[in-house]
Design a protein around this motif. Structure first.
Motif, PDB file in Angstrom:
ATOM      1  N   TRP A 261      73.775  51.938  69.431  1.00 23.66           N
ATOM      2  CA  TRP A 261      72.425  51.615  69.908  1.00 23.66           C
ATOM      3  C   TRP A 261      72.254  51.909  71.397  1.00 23.66           C
ATOM      4  N   ALA A 262      73.247  51.611  72.208  1.00 20.19           N
ATOM      5  CA  ALA A 262      73.134  51.790  73.656  1.00 20.19           C
ATOM      6  C   ALA A 262      72.943  53.252  74.049  1.00 20.19           C
ATOM      7  N   ASP A 263      73.301  54.183  73.169  1.00 18.21           N
ATOM      8  CA  ASP A 263      73.179  55.608  73.476  1.00 18.21           C
ATOM      9  C   ASP A 263      71.865  56.218  73.000  1.00 18.21           C
ATOM     10  N   LEU A 264      71.014  55.419  72.354  1.00 18.47           N
ATOM     11  CA  LEU A 264      69.743  55.944  71.874  1.00 18.47           C
ATOM     12  C   LEU A 264      68.748  56.062  73.023  1.00 18.47           C
ATOM     13  N   ASN A 265      67.937  57.106  72.991  1.00 16.83           N
ATOM     14  CA  ASN A 265      66.982  57.370  74.055  1.00 16.83           C
ATOM     15  C   ASN A 265      65.983  56.226  74.178  1.00 16.83           C
ATOM     16  N   THR A 266      65.878  55.661  75.376  1.00 18.97           N
ATOM     17  CA  THR A 266      65.061  54.463  75.565  1.00 18.97           C
ATOM     18  C   THR A 266      63.568  54.732  75.383  1.00 18.97           C
ATOM     19  N   THR A 267      63.121  55.938  75.719  1.00 20.67           N
ATOM     20  CA  THR A 267      61.711  56.270  75.513  1.00 20.67           C
ATOM     21  C   THR A 267      61.379  56.270  74.027  1.00 20.67           C
ATOM     22  N   LEU A 268      62.281  56.795  73.214  1.00 20.30           N
ATOM     23  CA  LEU A 268      62.055  56.832  71.779  1.00 20.30           C
ATOM     24  C   LEU A 268      62.169  55.436  71.168  1.00 20.30           C
ATOM     25  N   VAL A 269      63.124  54.668  71.655  1.00 26.24           N
ATOM     26  CA  VAL A 269      63.293  53.296  71.165  1.00 26.24           C
ATOM     27  C   VAL A 269      62.005  52.500  71.342  1.00 26.24           C
ATOM     28  N   ALA A 270      61.339  52.708  72.471  1.00 23.35           N
ATOM     29  CA  ALA A 270      60.136  51.936  72.798  1.00 23.35           C
ATOM     30  C   ALA A 270      58.989  52.193  71.822  1.00 23.35           C
ATOM     31  N   GLN A 271      59.020  53.331  71.121  1.00 18.08           N
ATOM     32  CA  GLN A 271      57.908  53.671  70.237  1.00 18.08           C
ATOM     33  C   GLN A 271      57.879  52.853  68.949  1.00 18.08           C
ATOM     34  N   SER A 272      58.966  52.173  68.629  1.00 18.94           N
ATOM     35  CA  SER A 272      58.952  51.293  67.458  1.00 18.94           C
ATOM     36  C   SER A 272      59.204  49.843  67.869  1.00 18.94           C
ATOM     37  N   ASN A 273      58.787  49.540  69.090  1.00 16.10           N
ATOM     38  CA  ASN A 273      58.806  48.171  69.602  1.00 16.10           C
ATOM     39  C   ASN A 273      57.371  47.654  69.568  1.00 16.10           C
ATOM     40  N   VAL A 274      57.151  46.552  68.875  1.00 11.95           N
ATOM     41  CA  VAL A 274      55.806  45.995  68.724  1.00 11.95           C
ATOM     42  C   VAL A 274      55.807  44.572  69.253  1.00 11.95           C
ATOM     43  N   GLY A 275      54.956  44.300  70.239  1.00  7.49           N
ATOM     44  CA  GLY A 275      54.894  42.957  70.809  1.00  7.49           C
ATOM     45  C   GLY A 275      56.206  42.524  71.410  1.00  7.49           C
ATOM     46  N   ASP A 276      56.912  43.463  72.056  1.00  6.17           N
ATOM     47  CA  ASP A 276      58.214  43.204  72.670  1.00  6.17           C
ATOM     48  C   ASP A 276      59.306  42.851  71.656  1.00  6.17           C
ATOM     49  N   VAL A 277      59.088  43.196  70.418  1.00  5.55           N
ATOM     50  CA  VAL A 277      60.097  42.999  69.372  1.00  5.55           C
ATOM     51  C   VAL A 277      60.485  44.374  68.837  1.00  5.55           C
ATOM     52  N   GLN A 278      61.796  44.646  68.784  1.00  6.99           N
ATOM     53  CA  GLN A 278      62.271  45.931  68.279  1.00  6.99           C
ATOM     54  C   GLN A 278      62.328  45.905  66.760  1.00  6.99           C
ATOM     55  N   TYR A 279      61.654  46.845  66.135  1.00 11.16           N
ATOM     56  CA  TYR A 279      61.625  46.907  64.678  1.00 11.16           C
ATOM     57  C   TYR A 279      62.354  48.124  64.114  1.00 11.16           C
ATOM     58  N   GLY A 280      62.248  49.260  64.777  1.00 10.92           N
ATOM     59  CA  GLY A 280      62.770  50.477  64.185  1.00 10.92           C
ATOM     60  C   GLY A 280      63.886  51.129  64.964  1.00 10.92           C
ATOM     61  N   LEU A 281      64.648  51.969  64.259  1.00  4.07           N
ATOM     62  CA  LEU A 281      65.670  52.808  64.875  1.00  4.07           C
ATOM     63  C   LEU A 281      65.139  54.239  64.868  1.00  4.07           C
ATOM     64  N   PRO A 282      64.867  54.815  66.037  1.00  6.85           N
ATOM     65  CA  PRO A 282      64.344  56.178  66.079  1.00  6.85           C
ATOM     66  C   PRO A 282      65.396  57.171  65.600  1.00  6.85           C
ATOM     67  N   LEU A 283      64.966  58.137  64.811  1.00  3.70           N
ATOM     68  CA  LEU A 283      65.898  59.153  64.334  1.00  3.70           C
ATOM     69  C   LEU A 283      65.560  60.521  64.900  1.00  3.70           C
ATOM     70  N   THR A 284      64.397  61.037  64.549  1.00  7.47           N
ATOM     71  CA  THR A 284      64.068  62.420  64.886  1.00  7.47           C
ATOM     72  C   THR A 284      62.775  62.488  65.681  1.00  7.47           C
ATOM     73  N   VAL A 285      62.764  63.335  66.699  1.00  6.31           N
ATOM     74  CA  VAL A 285      61.600  63.435  67.582  1.00  6.31           C
ATOM     75  C   VAL A 285      61.122  64.877  67.638  1.00  6.31           C
ATOM     76  N   GLY A 286      59.821  65.025  67.614  1.00  3.58           N
ATOM     77  CA  GLY A 286      59.213  66.334  67.769  1.00  3.58           C
ATOM     78  C   GLY A 286      58.152  66.293  68.838  1.00  3.58           C
ATOM     79  N   SER A 287      57.697  67.469  69.213  1.00  2.00           N
ATOM     80  CA  SER A 287      56.633  67.590  70.196  1.00  2.00           C
ATOM     81  C   SER A 287      55.454  68.267  69.523  1.00  2.00           C
ATOM     82  N   THR A 288      54.282  67.702  69.651  1.00  4.74           N
ATOM     83  CA  THR A 288      53.082  68.325  69.110  1.00  4.74           C
ATOM     84  C   THR A 288      52.424  69.158  70.202  1.00  4.74           C
TER      85      THR A 288
END
Length: 379
Positions: free
Chosen positions: A139-166
């Motif tokens: 977990w400590a090695d996961l990108n913090t910007t991506l981690v923040a995208q599945s944080n809701v109300g300061d609670v972490q819910y998801g583990l980011p896997l794959t990221v793309g750019s639109t």
């Protein structure tokens, strides 16, 4: 792999539409597991030792995405643990509906893939549970910007896997002047050849967000959204295709039904690498982030098994294998990618800091009204 039905109760089987992909369970081998809460290959999920005979049901995409997912994560997990992973194909909206239908009983899936547009609704419906990040080894090695995208109300819910750019995918043989920013879709020579996705599809919202951002606005400011819709009105007679999913975007571009369209970088580069005349432009004003994260469902009776599998999803050993198959970067900042991949796809610490991220918590309640406005222009 051949389709097979799930082993859950009959009432849940009805929720699992489509073929269920799986790989036969292999002989249990040592995996170096730890029982101290997330410091080994498969975290504390192996505290009881043998996982053979257990089945984990995972909602994940089909096609090449699912094939790469199986090769990178499912096969090594099954071989190391003796457990079986059943993949249920579909899409986030479909999976959310199934989880809502099974709420209060055994959930339709143990792990589910969600994109940011669905996360607020999933959390509000209480069909996913807060993530115990201490149980994920890397977990400590996961990108913090991506981690923040599945944080809701300061609670972490998801583990980011794959990221793309639109950004903007385009036909290199038909567009003589490559685009550099979102507003280039309005160029007169492209009129009659522009793909515009509806707001029921992630890319449609991401395109709208890109236009707003290029103009210096915010998607949460009604005046800025109004200005963007005024611009979209200029495309009313210029749009030639209305792709409502990623495959439809690719088809429109490949067939020439659209010469230019908002699209994800990974999928555009896959077409390019297959020899199709597809180019991709990262907009100068900012690409819009696209992400898939995994969530442990509320009420699952296979929580330990789910966390054991999450360790594989977060691992720098397995993520690059998945990336090489999908041409999307993955969330672990320590990943080492093949040379060609690294040349085309930016990844790692700081790579996503300048992305535009859609605030779906704020925008989701407005999406129905925004789609109605879109329909008035393009319907």
């Amino acid at each position: 792999m051949s389709p097979r039905t799930t082993s859950r109760a009959t009432s849940l089987t009805a929720l699992r539409t489509g073929a269920v992909l799986s790989v036969a369970a292999l002989t249990l081998t040592a995996c170096g597991a730890s029982t101290d809460g997330g410091t080994g290959t498969s975290g504390d999920a192996t505290a009881d030792g043998d996982l053979s005979g257990q089945t984990l049901t995972v909602a994940a995409y089909a096609g090449s995405w699912g094939e790469s997912f199986t090769k990178a994560f499912v096969e090594p997990f099954e071989e190391a643990t003796g457990a079986t992973v059943e993949l249920v194909p579909g899409g986030p909206a479909e999976w959310l509906t199934a989880l809502r239908s099974s709420s209060g009983g055994e959930p339709a899936y143990d792990l589910v893939a969600f994109t940011p547009n669905v996360i607020p609704s999933a959390v509000a419906a209480r069909v996913v549970q807060p993530l115990d990040t201490d149980r994920v080894a890397d977990w400590a090695d996961l990108n913090t910007t991506l981690v923040a995208q599945s944080n809701v109300g300061d609670v972490q819910y998801g583990l980011p896997l794959t990221v793309g750019s639109t950004g903007l995918a385009y036909r290199t043989d038909l567009v003589t002047d490559p685009p550099t920013d979102w507003s280039d879709v309005f160029r007169p020579e492209l009129c009659g050849h522009v793909g515009v996705s509806p707001l029921t599809f992630n890319t449609g919202v991401e395109f709208l967000a890109g236009l707003v951002n290029e103009a210096g606005g915010s998607l949460t400011d009604p005046a800025d959204v109004d200005a963007a819709f005024d611009r979209l009105q200029d495309l009313a007679d210029c749009a030639s295709a209305f792709p409502a999913d990623g495959t439809s975007v690719e088809t429109a571009l490949a067939n020439g039904d659209a010469w230019i369209s908002a699209h994800w970088d990974g999928r555009a580069f896959v077409q390019q690498n297959q020899g199709l005349p597809i180019g991709y432009a990262y907009p100068a004003s900012g690409s819009v982030g696209a992400l898939t994260s995994f969530f442990v469902t509320e009420g699952t009776t296979h929580e330990d098994l789910a966390y054991a599998f999450l360790d594989y999803l977060a691992s720098p050993e397995h993520q690059p294998v998945f990336s090489e198959g999908t041409w999307y970067a993955a969330s672990n900042d320590t990943n080492v990618y093949p040379e060609k991949f690294a040349e085309q796809i930016t990844s790692g610490p700081g790579a996503y800091d300048d992305f535009v991220w859609v605030d779906y918590e704020a925008i989701t309640p407005q999406l129905a009204d925004l789609q109605a406005r879109w329909q008035e222009i393009f319907g």
